[in-house]
Write an enzyme that holds these catalytic residues in place. Structure first.
Site, short mmCIF file in Angstrom:
data_model
loop_
_atom_site.label_atom_id
_atom_site.label_comp_id
_atom_site.label_asym_id
_atom_site.label_seq_id
_atom_site.Cartn_x
_atom_site.Cartn_y
_atom_site.Cartn_z
N THR A 1 0.82 -1.21 0.00
CA THR A 1 0.00 0.00 0.00
C THR A 1 0.85 1.26 0.00
OG1 THR A 1 -1.82 -1.11 1.14
CG2 THR A 1 -1.77 1.28 1.29
N THR B 1 1.26 -3.99 4.65
CA THR B 1 0.95 -4.29 6.06
C THR B 1 0.39 -5.69 6.26
OG1 THR B 1 -1.27 -3.34 5.85
CG2 THR B 1 0.49 -1.86 6.60
N ASP B 2 -0.25 -6.27 5.24
CA ASP B 2 -0.99 -7.51 5.45
C ASP B 2 -0.12 -8.67 5.91
OD1 ASP B 2 -3.40 -6.33 4.85
OD2 ASP B 2 -3.54 -7.12 2.82
N SER C 1 1.05 -7.17 -0.68
CA SER C 1 1.66 -8.12 0.26
C SER C 1 0.77 -9.30 0.59
CB SER C 1 2.13 -7.42 1.54
OG SER C 1 1.06 -7.17 2.43
#
Length: 327
Positions: free
Chosen positions: A21, A102-103, A69
């Site tokens: 992101t 972030t995932d 991710s």
């Protein structure tokens, strides 16, 4: 006699871009969720953070990948481990910064710490808003990550987001959209970044013992990712049964991590299937589906526990353990 000149401290920071992101782009600045991840190059990210390649000491930029991710995989992990190992071995490199989504950043951070256990800092950073947002969070996170990477004495793999420094062992993504989505409870943060200065609360992640045991890293780099041991996650819940275990065994799974209820308890039918899997040579570990806390072992346990690791990280740890055992 003139004393020998001491070597200058390492200055170079290597920035490895993987997408996420933080590198996302939307068609409207008001859109924080309808974006495409992995669109903006790492050089442009540095520019948007006010840190051009020539600023604040020499930097090296590498665009390793451009992925969302959620699609992170073993091949990219292998590549990141190789690039980190390469750059950390350079005497003039102070540390490595990785831009990431972030995932799965908690998984990548734990993997890299387990494989590398570096004596220099490897700092993963990310964002919850795309680069095109009205108020993007990525630039500040990147500036903070650079500050941690330049901190004298810093070491180990860390995740930096929203001014907070998380350890790879403890960090978890706990919110789906807030710009501060991570928690390291109950252990707590490693520290914070305050106006470019690092204030530390706990020790940095431990480096590898000297001399560095290369067996795991060498195995990770030399084994094709498609040949890494297959370890799957299952969860225990009301009405669970053993059918998924049987299906995974038929497919040749090498390991299973079960996210149990409470203190790692497992539904009776699922438990029986897991016992059969162990008897057939499948490695099985129990973790807990609870957000906080860990499984506490008892004398009555018939399945090993994950030694405090979350289900996601227990899967990685078990996979790497099985990889080192592979002939």
């Amino acid at each position: 006699m003139t004393p020998a000149a001491s070597s200058p401290p390492p200055r170079r920071i290597v920035v490895l871009g993987t997408g996420g992101t933080i590198a996302g782009r939307a068609t409207q600045s008001s859109d924080n969720i309808g974006y495409k991840a992995g669109e903006v190059g790492v050089a442009q990210l540095l520019e948007s953070a006010g840190t051009p390649q020539g600023g604040h000491g020499e930097m090296v930029l590498e665009q390793v990948a451009q992925v969302d991710s959620k699609d992170m995989g073993f091949a990219l992990w292998q590549q990141l481990a190789q690039r980190c190992a390469h750059w950390l071995a350079q005497a003039d490199v102070a540390g490595v910064v990785i831009t990431h989504g972030t995932d799965t950043v908690e998984e990548s951070a734990f993997f890299l710490q387990t494989v590398l256990a570096p004596g220099k800092p490897v700092v993963l950073t990310c964002a919850m808003r795309p680069s095109t947002a009205l108020v993007p969070d990525g630039p500040q996170n990147l500036v903070d990550a650079m500050a941690v990477a330049r901190t004298p004495g810093a070491r180990g793999v860390m995740v930096v987001c929203a001014g907070k420094i998380h350890s790879p062992h403890d960090v978890q993504k706990v919110h789906s959209y807030l710009v501060d989505p991570f928690s390291s409870e109950p252990a707590g943060l490693l520290g914070v970044v305050e106006e470019g200065a690092v204030r530390r609360f706990r020790d940095w992640p431990a480096p590898a013992s000297e001399p560095h045991p290369q067996t795991l890293l060498e195995r990770v780099l030399s084994t094709p990712p498609a040949a890494w041991p297959r370890v799957e996650l299952l969860s225990s819940y009301a009405g669970a049964n053993g059918q998924m275990v049987q299906a995974l065994m038929a497919q040749g799974v090498r390991g299973i991590v079960v996210a149990g209820t409470g203190n790692g308890t497992v539904h009776a039918e699922l438990h029986e299937a897991l016992i059969q899997a162990v008897a057939a040579g499948v490695a099985v570990q129990r973790s807990t589906r609870c957000l906080f806390g860990q499984v506490l072992a008892t004398a009555a346990d018939t399945l090993t526990d994950s030694q405090g690791l979350s289900p996601l990280k227990a899967r990685i740890h078990l996979m790497l353990a099985l990889l080192t055992q592979t002939p």
